[in-house]
Design an enzyme around this catalytic site. Structure first.
Site, PDB file in Angstrom:
ATOM      1  N   ASN A   6      14.801  -9.712  -7.035  1.00 34.04           N
ATOM      2  CA  ASN A   6      15.724  -9.588  -7.965  1.00 34.04           C
ATOM      3  C   ASN A   6      14.945  -9.072  -9.338  1.00 34.04           C
ATOM      4  OD1 ASN A   6      18.215  -9.647  -9.442  1.00 34.04           O
ATOM      5  ND2 ASN A   6      17.381 -11.449 -10.418  1.00 34.04           N
ATOM      6  N   GLU A   7      15.166  -7.947  -9.489  1.00 28.06           N
ATOM      7  CA  GLU A   7      14.479  -7.246 -10.576  1.00 28.06           C
ATOM      8  C   GLU A   7      12.875  -7.498 -10.843  1.00 28.06           C
ATOM      9  OE1 GLU A   7      16.835  -8.248 -14.267  1.00 28.06           O
ATOM     10  OE2 GLU A   7      18.799  -7.486 -13.467  1.00 28.06           O
ATOM     11  N   GLU A  10      25.225  -7.300  -9.774  1.00 29.68           N
ATOM     12  CA  GLU A  10      25.817  -7.963 -11.085  1.00 29.68           C
ATOM     13  C   GLU A  10      26.491  -6.762 -11.712  1.00 29.68           C
ATOM     14  OE1 GLU A  10      22.525  -9.416 -13.221  1.00 29.68           O
ATOM     15  OE2 GLU A  10      22.033 -10.857 -12.012  1.00 29.68           O
ATOM     16  N   TYR A  53      21.558 -17.381  -6.237  1.00 27.62           N
ATOM     17  CA  TYR A  53      20.281 -16.914  -6.590  1.00 27.62           C
ATOM     18  C   TYR A  53      19.033 -17.793  -6.191  1.00 27.62           C
ATOM     19  CZ  TYR A  53      22.371 -13.425  -9.801  1.00 27.62           C
ATOM     20  OH  TYR A  53      23.254 -12.521 -10.482  1.00 27.62           O
TER      21      TYR A  53
END
Ligand code: NAG
Ligand code: NAG
Ligand code: NAG
Ligand code: NAG
Ligand code: NAG
Ligand code: NAG
Length: 487
Positions: free
Chosen positions: A159-160, A264, A87
């Site tokens: 990411n998100e 994930e 990440y």
């Protein structure tokens, strides 16, 4: 003389094996495929974030400590995975050894380009303030630092970033970041490295998010995402294909025109985790919609999603979750998982249009933000003071820490093994060894015939591959040093 030649050949074999590298993957329709063999590639992966977000700083990131990477690469080989996701990374650190350990183990890496630091990611509340040149030093810095490693599977542009709180225009900014990254890669990388997005499982906007990034724009062809990751924890304990809602996800993504995977998964509401979803994800119903997934996450942290526990004295305990997951991977039918399918690869993207979007709250226009001059200069001329990375030679070895099973007994046979050129790590049904290759064990004494044939094929393949030339040089100069020491 004969004896010493044979020693040299054996040594060459051992050294040449260190030049081995995985074959780069590419996106073909809705599948990842091996660019050499054409085999389909499905992600059997782990999210790798040792220490959590606090394990990251400008001085230390998950791919900057070689001893930790060696330990983890060996334990992951044994688990049977082929990919990790990382990440938070700092472009200026040296990642050569860590990436080389994972590469040698036959493990690909998917990298997020963002960081938790100031100007390290898009601000979902005011994306226009964070779409700036300082942010792109991070984004393009990651591309520069990692583009030369053959085992980089792809980059996540975000990411998100999009969730229920996100500002209406956020999707256009994320799509602009994808565009800018792909334009940068096209100009400065020898290889097309895929760029995608990792979405939160917010079901009412999930398909809108997917379609927003997937569709084709005549006036901005580079802005379409190459793949789509989904962070989903909807399968808990011994759920089923239906009770988890996986059947709905499969139906939803069945018409996807890019690879989709779980970036994930691994709900921990029921402990220990039994990972029965593994058989569904790689089973016949789901594999035409999904390309596998990554289990959250490698090390045990405060949120209790770990597969291994790193003890205070530096030893490691494999948790029951690790053992359960290993057992599930061991049951997979790898031949079916790797088989290519021409109807998967011959798909065409739809043109972007407002009809693709179903939620009234989701952006349904594609007028992307224009690039600032400075960002454009980076793309045209390359980032100033850019970092770089290249593989270094690594060899099969034992790992520097003690490892205990979940029962507390020491496991003494754990070794890091460098796989032969082009090999990918895979699960093993016996659960103890994960590689289909034994030719690269540096302790093998091997006859000169088998040694030289291995050496030849390894160097031929390495030489024909983009990005691997420096490794080959490392191997060859290492050979001469060894030769000198033998004379
Ligand atoms: C973040 O970016 C803005 C806009 O370019 C800049 O004013 C600010 O100084 C940056 N912050 C840091 C810590 O670099
Ligand atoms: C591409 O590869 C060649 C040969 O290995 C190398 O000289 C060149 O610098 C590389 N270009 C980039 C942009 O990495
Ligand atoms: C997928 O495509 C088929 C054929 O065009 C169509 O009948 C079906 O409704 C589509 N499914 C979804 C979830 O969009
Ligand atoms: C090939 O892919 C198509 C479309 O995704 C799917 O319907 C079909 O079942 C697949 N065939 C095999 C043998 O998996
Ligand atoms: C280290 O810590 C673990 C777990 O607390 C323990 O089982 C082990 O005996 C300790 N010592 C060594 C040398 O690993
Ligand atoms: C590019 O095309 C999209 C839709 O395909 C449209 O929404 C957008 O306004 C166009 N942008 C420009 C600058 O023409």
């Amino acid at each position: 003389m004969i004896a010493s030649y044979s020693r040299i050949f054996t040594a060459l074999c051992a050294l040449a094996s260190t030049a081995a590298a995985v074959t780069p993957l590419k996106v073909d329709g809705k599948d990842f495929v091996n660019s050499d063999t054409g085999d389909r590639f499905q992600i059997i992966g782990i999210d790798y974030q040792p220490g959590g977000q606090s394990g990251f700083s400008t001085k230390k990131d998950p791919l900057s400590d070689p001893d930790t990477c060696l330990r983890d690469a060996a334990l992951m080989q044994r688990l049977g995975i082929n990919t990790i996701r990382v990440y938070n990374l700092e472009p200026s650190l040296n990642h050569d050894k860590c990436v080389s350990y994972f590469n040698g183990a036959g493990i690909y890496i998917i990298l997020d380009v963002n960081s938790p630091l100031d100007n390290g990611s898009l601000n979902r509340g005011e994306p226009w303030t964070s779409y700036n040149p300082v942010y792109f030093q991070q984004v393009f810095g990651i591309i520069e630092a990692f583009k030369s490693y053959p085992n980089v599977l792809g980059f996540f542009a975000g990411n998100e970033v999009i969730n229920e709180d996100a500002e209406y225009l956020v999707p256009a900014y994320v799509r602009a970041v994808i565009r800018d990254m792909k334009d940068y890669i096209a100009k400065h990388s020898n290889r097309t490295i895929p760029v995608g997005y990792s979405a939160a499982d917010v079901r009412n906007i999930l398909m809108d998010t997917d379609r927003y990034f997937e569709c084709h724009m005549k006036n901005s062809t580079s802005s379409q995402a190459d793949f789509f990751g989904l962070n989903s924890y909807s399968w808990c304990g011994k759920a089923s294909y239906k009770s988890s809602g996986y059947n709905v996800l499969t139906e939803d993504f069945s018409n996807s025109t890019m690879p989709v995977f779980f970036s994930e998964y691994g709900c921990n509401e029921v402990k220990p985790r039994v990972f029965t979803e593994v058989q569904a994800i790689y089973g016949e119903e789901m594999t035409q919609a999904f390309s596998g997934g990554l289990v959250y996450e490698w090390t045990e942290e405060d949120n209790e999603y770990g597969l291994i526990q790193v003890n205070k004295n530096g030893s490691v305990t494999l948790l029951v979750d690790y053992e359960n997951l290993q057992g599930q991977f061991g049951k997979l039918d790898m031949d079916r998982i790797q088989s290519s399918n021409s109807s998967q690869t011959s798909v065409t993207r739809e043109e972007c249009s407002a009809d693709l979007i179903t939620s009234k709250k989701f952006l349904n226009a594609w007028n992307l933000p224009t690039r600032l001059t400075k960002i454009n200069n980076y793309i045209e001329n390359g980032l100033p003071n850019k970092p770089s990375g290249s593989l270094v030679s690594v060899s099969s070895t034992s790992i520097p820490v003690k490892v205990y099973g979940s029962d507390g007994n020491e496991i003494s046979d754990i070794k890091y093994k460098v796989l032969a050129d082009g090999q990918v790590n895979k699960p093993s049904s016996t659960g103890t060894s994960s590689s289909s290759s034994s030719s690269s064990d540096s302790s093998a004494s091997g006859t000169s015939t088998s040694s030289s044939s291995t050496g030849t094929s390894t160097s031929t393949n390495a030489a024909s591959m983009n990005g691997a030339s420096s490794v080959l040089v490392g191997g060859v100069s290492g050979f001469f040093m060894l030769l000198a020491s033998l004379m």
